[in-house]
Design a protein around this motif. Structure first.
Motif, PDB file in Angstrom:
ATOM      1  N   SER A 272       6.710   3.886 -15.956  1.00  0.00           N
ATOM      2  CA  SER A 272       5.687   4.930 -15.981  1.00  0.00           C
ATOM      3  C   SER A 272       4.460   4.493 -15.188  1.00  0.00           C
ATOM      4  N   PRO A 273       3.653   5.457 -14.737  1.00  0.00           N
ATOM      5  CA  PRO A 273       2.406   5.103 -14.049  1.00  0.00           C
ATOM      6  C   PRO A 273       1.507   4.228 -14.921  1.00  0.00           C
ATOM      7  N   GLU A 274       1.470   4.545 -16.214  1.00  0.00           N
ATOM      8  CA  GLU A 274       0.622   3.787 -17.135  1.00  0.00           C
ATOM      9  C   GLU A 274       1.087   2.335 -17.256  1.00  0.00           C
ATOM     10  N   TRP A 275       2.400   2.149 -17.203  1.00  0.00           N
ATOM     11  CA  TRP A 275       2.951   0.792 -17.300  1.00  0.00           C
ATOM     12  C   TRP A 275       2.482  -0.062 -16.129  1.00  0.00           C
ATOM     13  N   VAL A 276       2.507   0.504 -14.926  1.00  0.00           N
ATOM     14  CA  VAL A 276       2.083  -0.252 -13.746  1.00  0.00           C
ATOM     15  C   VAL A 276       0.607  -0.614 -13.849  1.00  0.00           C
ATOM     16  N   VAL A 277      -0.208   0.352 -14.260  1.00  0.00           N
ATOM     17  CA  VAL A 277      -1.648   0.093 -14.399  1.00  0.00           C
ATOM     18  C   VAL A 277      -1.886  -1.009 -15.425  1.00  0.00           C
ATOM     19  N   ALA A 278      -1.167  -0.954 -16.538  1.00  0.00           N
ATOM     20  CA  ALA A 278      -1.340  -1.957 -17.595  1.00  0.00           C
ATOM     21  C   ALA A 278      -0.910  -3.343 -17.128  1.00  0.00           C
ATOM     22  N   GLN A 279       0.099  -3.402 -16.262  1.00  0.00           N
ATOM     23  CA  GLN A 279       0.579  -4.692 -15.759  1.00  0.00           C
ATOM     24  C   GLN A 279      -0.409  -5.328 -14.782  1.00  0.00           C
ATOM     25  N   ASP A 280      -1.207  -4.502 -14.101  1.00  0.00           N
ATOM     26  CA  ASP A 280      -2.251  -4.970 -13.181  1.00  0.00           C
ATOM     27  C   ASP A 280      -1.730  -6.022 -12.189  1.00  0.00           C
ATOM     28  N   PRO A 281      -0.757  -5.662 -11.339  1.00  0.00           N
ATOM     29  CA  PRO A 281      -0.173  -6.640 -10.410  1.00  0.00           C
ATOM     30  C   PRO A 281      -1.158  -7.116  -9.343  1.00  0.00           C
ATOM     31  N   ASP A 282      -0.909  -8.317  -8.846  1.00  0.00           N
ATOM     32  CA  ASP A 282      -1.725  -8.879  -7.762  1.00  0.00           C
ATOM     33  C   ASP A 282      -1.375  -8.249  -6.419  1.00  0.00           C
ATOM     34  N   VAL A 283      -0.100  -7.872  -6.276  1.00  0.00           N
ATOM     35  CA  VAL A 283       0.405  -7.314  -5.015  1.00  0.00           C
ATOM     36  C   VAL A 283       1.307  -6.129  -5.340  1.00  0.00           C
ATOM     37  N   ILE A 284       1.223  -5.091  -4.514  1.00  0.00           N
ATOM     38  CA  ILE A 284       2.121  -3.940  -4.632  1.00  0.00           C
ATOM     39  C   ILE A 284       2.859  -3.782  -3.311  1.00  0.00           C
ATOM     40  N   ILE A 285       4.186  -3.669  -3.390  1.00  0.00           N
ATOM     41  CA  ILE A 285       5.003  -3.439  -2.203  1.00  0.00           C
ATOM     42  C   ILE A 285       5.851  -2.197  -2.449  1.00  0.00           C
ATOM     43  N   LYS A 286       5.810  -1.275  -1.514  1.00  0.00           N
ATOM     44  CA  LYS A 286       6.576  -0.033  -1.614  1.00  0.00           C
ATOM     45  C   LYS A 286       7.599   0.029  -0.481  1.00  0.00           C
ATOM     46  N   ALA A 287       8.869   0.183  -0.835  1.00  0.00           N
ATOM     47  CA  ALA A 287       9.915   0.385   0.165  1.00  0.00           C
ATOM     48  C   ALA A 287      10.007   1.875   0.466  1.00  0.00           C
ATOM     49  N   VAL A 288       9.936   2.245   1.726  1.00  0.00           N
ATOM     50  CA  VAL A 288       9.943   3.664   2.078  1.00  0.00           C
ATOM     51  C   VAL A 288      11.305   4.074   2.624  1.00  0.00           C
TER      52      VAL A 288
ATOM     53  N   ILE B 218      -6.338  -1.203 -10.410  1.00  0.00           N
ATOM     54  CA  ILE B 218      -5.352  -2.281 -10.254  1.00  0.00           C
ATOM     55  C   ILE B 218      -5.877  -3.324  -9.268  1.00  0.00           C
ATOM     56  N   LYS B 219      -5.670  -4.577  -9.605  1.00  0.00           N
ATOM     57  CA  LYS B 219      -6.163  -5.674  -8.770  1.00  0.00           C
ATOM     58  C   LYS B 219      -5.653  -5.579  -7.335  1.00  0.00           C
ATOM     59  N   ALA B 220      -4.373  -5.269  -7.160  1.00  0.00           N
ATOM     60  CA  ALA B 220      -3.790  -5.191  -5.818  1.00  0.00           C
ATOM     61  C   ALA B 220      -4.493  -4.144  -4.962  1.00  0.00           C
ATOM     62  N   VAL B 221      -4.854  -3.023  -5.570  1.00  0.00           N
ATOM     63  CA  VAL B 221      -5.544  -1.956  -4.840  1.00  0.00           C
ATOM     64  C   VAL B 221      -6.969  -2.384  -4.514  1.00  0.00           C
ATOM     65  N   LYS B 222      -7.641  -2.976  -5.477  1.00  0.00           N
ATOM     66  CA  LYS B 222      -9.016  -3.434  -5.259  1.00  0.00           C
ATOM     67  C   LYS B 222      -9.102  -4.435  -4.114  1.00  0.00           C
ATOM     68  N   GLU B 223      -8.098  -5.303  -4.014  1.00  0.00           N
ATOM     69  CA  GLU B 223      -8.143  -6.374  -3.014  1.00  0.00           C
ATOM     70  C   GLU B 223      -7.400  -6.022  -1.728  1.00  0.00           C
ATOM     71  N   GLY B 224      -6.918  -4.787  -1.630  1.00  0.00           N
ATOM     72  CA  GLY B 224      -6.251  -4.350  -0.400  1.00  0.00           C
ATOM     73  C   GLY B 224      -4.881  -4.957  -0.175  1.00  0.00           C
ATOM     74  N   ARG B 225      -4.213  -5.367  -1.254  1.00  0.00           N
ATOM     75  CA  ARG B 225      -2.898  -6.003  -1.117  1.00  0.00           C
ATOM     76  C   ARG B 225      -1.786  -5.023  -1.514  1.00  0.00           C
ATOM     77  N   VAL B 226      -1.782  -3.882  -0.836  1.00  0.00           N
ATOM     78  CA  VAL B 226      -0.756  -2.855  -1.030  1.00  0.00           C
ATOM     79  C   VAL B 226      -0.044  -2.684   0.305  1.00  0.00           C
ATOM     80  N   TYR B 227       1.265  -2.931   0.312  1.00  0.00           N
ATOM     81  CA  TYR B 227       2.021  -2.954   1.559  1.00  0.00           C
ATOM     82  C   TYR B 227       3.231  -2.028   1.485  1.00  0.00           C
ATOM     83  N   LEU B 228       3.576  -1.447   2.629  1.00  0.00           N
ATOM     84  CA  LEU B 228       4.764  -0.609   2.742  1.00  0.00           C
ATOM     85  C   LEU B 228       5.748  -1.284   3.689  1.00  0.00           C
ATOM     86  N   ILE B 229       7.040  -1.158   3.367  1.00  0.00           N
ATOM     87  CA  ILE B 229       8.073  -1.763   4.203  1.00  0.00           C
ATOM     88  C   ILE B 229       9.192  -0.761   4.453  1.00  0.00           C
TER      89      ILE B 229
END
Length: 355
Positions: A241-257, A288-299
Motif C-alpha cells: 500500500s502507499p501507506e506502507w511505503v511511507v511508513a518504511q521511509d526508504p533511503d532510495v526508491i527505484i522504479k522499473a518502467v 520519504i527520505k529518498a524523495v527529500k534527498e533526491g534519490r528516486v531513480y527510474l530504470i
C-alpha cells in the motif's frame, strides 16, 4: 563469478555431450522446418528452464521466439537471421521490427507460429502455459522455455542458447563480459555491514507492486549492496500500500518502467521525467527520505532484469554506493555490450536521472 549451475543444467549438459559424441539421439517428431530425412544424430536433448526435456533439431535454421529476452540473446550471439517470427512487443534490437509478429508473449497465435514453419519456438520459462506447449508440440515443433532475465539462471540460459545455435564461442564471450562486471560489483559489496547498506523500495512495472526473495529484482538489490525493505514479504512480487511505503521511509526508491513509458533504445527522456515527477508527487511521499534527498531513480525494462541486466546492476551499485563505485561507468558498460554484440551505438534513455 556467475551463480553456480544447478544439477538440472549439469545433467542437461551431460546429455548434450552424450548425444554429440555418440552420434545418436532418441527419435522425435520432425518439425516443419526440419529437412526430410534428417538423421537422428542431428538432434540435441536439452532441459529447459521449466525442467522439461526437449529435443531440438541441429542445425536450427528457423526460429520463432515469443520471449523478447531470448530474442535479444539470439541476436547478440549473431543469430538474428535465423529468427522468422517474434512477439508483438519485441522491439530490440531495432532490426527485429521488420520480423513477422505472432501475438502476445503469453498468448501467441499458434496458427501464426505454425505458418512460419520454425524448427524451434522459444518461450518464457516461469510463465510457460502447458496448453500452449501442448498445441505447439502437437504441430511437431519443439518449444524450449528459457528465462534470460534472471541473474541466477543467466549463465545456464545463454549457454543453452549457444549450444542450440552452435554458437558456443559467442556465448562464452557474452558471459565473460557479464562475469567481469558482476564479479566487480559483488567483490565491492560483499563485506558491507548492514548499517552501510541503504534501505531500498524497488517498484516493478505495476504501481505499488514490489519485489521479495525469489525475484530477479531482489537479487539485483542484494548484489548492489542494498537492503530490500520488502524482503520479508511471503511472495516474490508482493502488492503493498502507499501507506506502507511511507511508513518504511526508504533511503532510495527505484522504479522499473514498462513499455507504457517510452524508454530504452532511441527514446528521449521526456516521458521518464514525467513519470518520475508523478512518483515523487504521490500523496505523502514528500515525507520519504529518498524523495527529500533526491534519490528516486527510474530504470528501463531493457536493462532491468534482462540480458543487459549487467548494465542495470551497474546503475544500482552506482545509485546505492556512489562513492564506492565512483570509477564504475554504467554507460561504458552499456556501450561495450551494444557495440560488441549488436553493432549499435549507445543512444536513448535507459535511466532517469542519469546520475
Amino acid at each position: 563469478m556467475l551463480p553456480k549451475l544447478g544439477i538440472g543444467f549439469v545433467l542437461a549438459a551431460l546429455s548434450l555431450l552424450l548425444l554429440l559424441f555418440s552420434g545418436c539421439a532418441p527419435g522425435g517428431t520432425q518439425s516443419p522446418g526440419e529437412k526430410e530425412g534428417a538423421s537422428q544424430a542431428e538432434r540435441l536433448l536439452i532441459v529447459d528452464s521449466a525442467g522439461r526435456a526437449v529435443e531440438v533439431p541441429r542445425p536450427v535454421k528457423r526460429i520463432v521466439t515469443i520471449n523478447s529476452d531470448v530474442l535479444e540473446v539470439i541476436c547478440a550471439l549473431g543469430g538474428a537471421d535465423l529468427v522468422v517470427g517474434v512477439s508483438d512487443t519485441a522491439k530490440f534490437p531495432p532490426l527485429v521490427k521488420e520480423k513477422p509478429r505472432v501475438g502476445e508473449s503469453f498468448t501467441p497465435s499458434v496458427e501464426k507460429i505454425v505458418e512460419l514453419q520454425p524448427d524451434v519456438v522459444f518461450g518464457y520459462g516461469r510463465f510457460l502455459k502447458p496448453e500452449l506447449a501442448r498445441q505447439v508440440e502437437q504441430a511437431g515443433i519443439p518449444l524450449v522455455s528459457l528465462d534470460c532475465y534472471k541473474i541466477e539462471t543467466m549463465e545456464r540460459d545463454i549457454r543453452t542458447l549457444g549450444l542450440i545455435l552452435g554458437r558456443q564461442e559467442e556465448a562464452d564471450a557474452y558471459l565473460e563480459l557479464w562475469e567481469k562486471y558482476l564479479g566487480l560489483v559483488r567483490e565491492m559489496t560483499k563485506d558491507l555491514k548492514p548499517e552501510a547498506r541503504p534501505r531500498v523500495y524497488l517498484e516493478g512495472y505495476t504501481d505499488y507492486k514490489t519485489v521479495s526473495a525469489g525475484s530477479g529484482g531482489h537479487e539485483l538489490l542484494e548484489i548492489a549492496g542494498g537492503i530490500n525493505i520488502a524482503a520479508a514479504e511471503p511472495v516474490p512480487y508482493p502488492q503493498v500500500s502507499p501507506e506502507w511505503v511511507v511508513a518504511q521511509d526508504p533511503d532510495v526508491i527505484i522504479k522499473a518502467v514498462s513499455s507504457r513509458v517510452a524508454s530504452g533504445y532511441g527514446a528521449s527522456p521526456e516521458e521518464m521525467a514525467k513519470e518520475r515527477e508523478a512518483i515523487i508527487s504521490r500523496p505523502g511521499w514528500h515525507n520519504i527520505k529518498a524523495v527529500k534527498e533526491g534519490r528516486v531513480y527510474l530504470i528501463s525494462s531493457e536493462i532491468y532484469t534482462a540480458p543487459r541486466g549487467v548494465v542495470g546492476f551497474s546503475y544500482f551499485a552506482k545509485w546505492l554506493h556512489p562513492e564506492l563505485f565512483a570509477d564504475l561507468d554504467p554507460q561504458k558498460v552499456h556501450r561495450e555490450i551494444l557495440e560488441k554484440f549488436h553493432g549499435l551505438e549507445l543512444q536513448g534513455t535507459y535511466v532517469y536521472p542519469e546520475a
